[in-house]
Design an enzyme around this catalytic site. Structure first.
Site, PDB file in Angstrom:
ATOM      1  CG  HIS A   1     -27.525  15.243  -8.495  1.00 44.57           C
ATOM      2  ND1 HIS A   1     -27.321  14.155  -9.314  1.00 44.57           N
ATOM      3  CD2 HIS A   1     -26.592  16.157  -8.854  1.00 44.57           C
ATOM      4  CE1 HIS A   1     -26.306  14.378 -10.115  1.00 44.57           C
ATOM      5  NE2 HIS A   1     -25.849  15.605  -9.866  1.00 44.57           N
TER       6      HIS A   1
ATOM      7  CG  ASP B   1     -24.915  19.826 -10.478  1.00 43.89           C
ATOM      8  OD1 ASP B   1     -24.869  18.640 -10.086  1.00 43.89           O
ATOM      9  OD2 ASP B   1     -24.727  20.152 -11.654  1.00 43.89           O
TER      10      ASP B   1
ATOM     11  CG  HIS C   1     -28.194  16.559 -13.537  1.00 42.93           C
ATOM     12  ND1 HIS C   1     -28.332  17.686 -12.772  1.00 42.93           N
ATOM     13  CD2 HIS C   1     -26.916  16.127 -13.324  1.00 42.93           C
ATOM     14  CE1 HIS C   1     -27.214  17.934 -12.124  1.00 42.93           C
ATOM     15  NE2 HIS C   1     -26.336  16.994 -12.430  1.00 42.93           N
TER      16      HIS C   1
ATOM     17  NE  ARG D   1     -20.327  19.660 -11.983  1.00 43.11           N
ATOM     18  CZ  ARG D   1     -21.066  19.179 -10.978  1.00 43.11           C
ATOM     19  NH1 ARG D   1     -21.870  18.151 -11.183  1.00 43.11           N
ATOM     20  NH2 ARG D   1     -21.002  19.701  -9.780  1.00 43.11           N
TER      21      ARG D   1
HETATM   22  C1  SIN Z   1     -23.278  15.402 -13.045  1.00 50.14           C
HETATM   23  O1  SIN Z   1     -22.912  16.578 -13.168  1.00 50.14           O
HETATM   24  O2  SIN Z   1     -24.017  15.053 -12.132  1.00 50.14           O
HETATM   25  C2  SIN Z   1     -22.770  14.375 -14.027  1.00 50.14           C
HETATM   26  C3  SIN Z   1     -23.450  14.442 -15.344  1.00 50.14           C
HETATM   27  C4  SIN Z   1     -22.849  13.507 -16.338  1.00 50.14           C
HETATM   28  O3  SIN Z   1     -21.685  13.117 -16.175  1.00 50.14           O
HETATM   29  O4  SIN Z   1     -23.521  13.163 -17.299  1.00 50.14           O
END
Ligand code: SIN
Length: 282
Positions: free
Chosen positions: A97, A99, A255, A270
């Site tokens: 995806h 974000d 990612h 995050r």
């Molecule tokens: C994400 O932001 O999708 C998770 C990325 C991660 O935890 O490595």
């Protein structure tokens, strides 16, 4: 400051800068250039506090909106991605995806800080959606250039979505419901506002169809694109160490958070940087 790109040019490591302090204008400009050029920047050895991560984020732009995950108490812009050692629910982010691509103005950047890193697994994979676009035939590129993709949060966060139907305990508080079922149209090919490079802007998690096409027609095209984007030659694997900070560009990458660390705690913090409306091919 030293920027060391991956051999492919997708992804780079940045050393010789202290992200806990306000960046010098030249360093901020150099990081912005490296971010636009290499899409995923890794900064090792950056033991930031929550205040420092917030301050760093605001040097790149306003905070993005994080609609479906309860943030840290007193920190409305910081999500804690936490999976306990005894947790059995699938790890958060385990699907390709970009974000919050279902938003009208999705976040330009995500900033992820590694706090507790398991001894195995837990890598984050990135896909280069610009290189994937450039690998398509000119005829297929032209087809994609003219298409509009439909994005929604409903598959993960809707009333019948993946998170609404979980039967196992999850530490993170995920908010599901009808609000996640709204649909947002974006150009299928996104033109990067800084580099002008074209990239495929679609993902299996959030893209639910192509405007004006039947479900089967849309998925025939999207399925081909998802397969192309995730070919090994377009991927970069980030292996975490504690205190590494990643900044990635959601406008030209997907990612995927890899699992493989059952029995071990993983904690990340995050933030997102607000972005702009998605520009397509004129
Ligand atoms: C994400 O932001 O999708 C998770 C990325 C991660 O935890 O490595």
């Amino acid at each position: 400051m030293i920027v060391t790109p991956q051999p492919s040019g997708f992804g780079a490591t940045v050393t010789g800068v202290d992200l806990s302090r306000p960046l010098l204008p030249d360093d901020l400009a150099a990081i912005r250039t490296a971010w636009a050029t290499h899409a995923v920047l890794s900064f090792p050895d950056q033991p930031l506090t929550l205040d420092e991560q917030e301050a760093l984020t605001l040097q790149f732009g306003d905070f993005g909106e994080d609609p479906f995950i309860k943030p840290l108490p007193g920190r409305p812009h910081i999500l804690e991605l936490r999976r306990e050692a005894d947790e059995t629910a699938p790890n958060f982010g385990a699907g390709w995806h970009s974000d919050w691509s279902f938003q009208a103005q999705p976040p330009a950047a995500t900033i992820l800080h590694g706090k507790v890193i398991p001894p195995m697994g837990g890598d984050t994979l990135f896909a280069d959606c610009a290189a994937a676009y450039e690998s398509l035939s000119p005829a297929f590129q032209r087809l994609c250039d003219g298409l509009t993709a439909l994005h929604s949060a409903k598959l993960p966060y809707g009333r019948d979505g993946v998170y609404a139907n979980e039967s196992t305990r999850r530490t993170m508080t995920i908010i599901t419901g009808a609000a996640a079922e709204a649909v947002q149209a974006h150009p299928l090919v996104r033109v990067h506002p800084v580099t002008g490079r074209r990239a495929l802007y679609c993902s299996p998690v959030y893209t639910i169809g192509i405007e004006g096409m039947t479900r089967d027609e849309g998925y025939a095209i999207l399925g081909h694109l998802f397969q192309r984007i995730t070919l090994p030659q377009f991927l970069f694997r980030h292996h975490w160490a504690p205190d590494t900070l990643l900044i990635w560009d959601n406008r030209c990458t997907l990612h995927f958070a890899e699992g493989g660390y059952d029995g071990h705690l993983r904690v990340m913090h995050r933030t997102t940087v607000a972005g702009e409306a998605v520009a397509g091919v004129a």
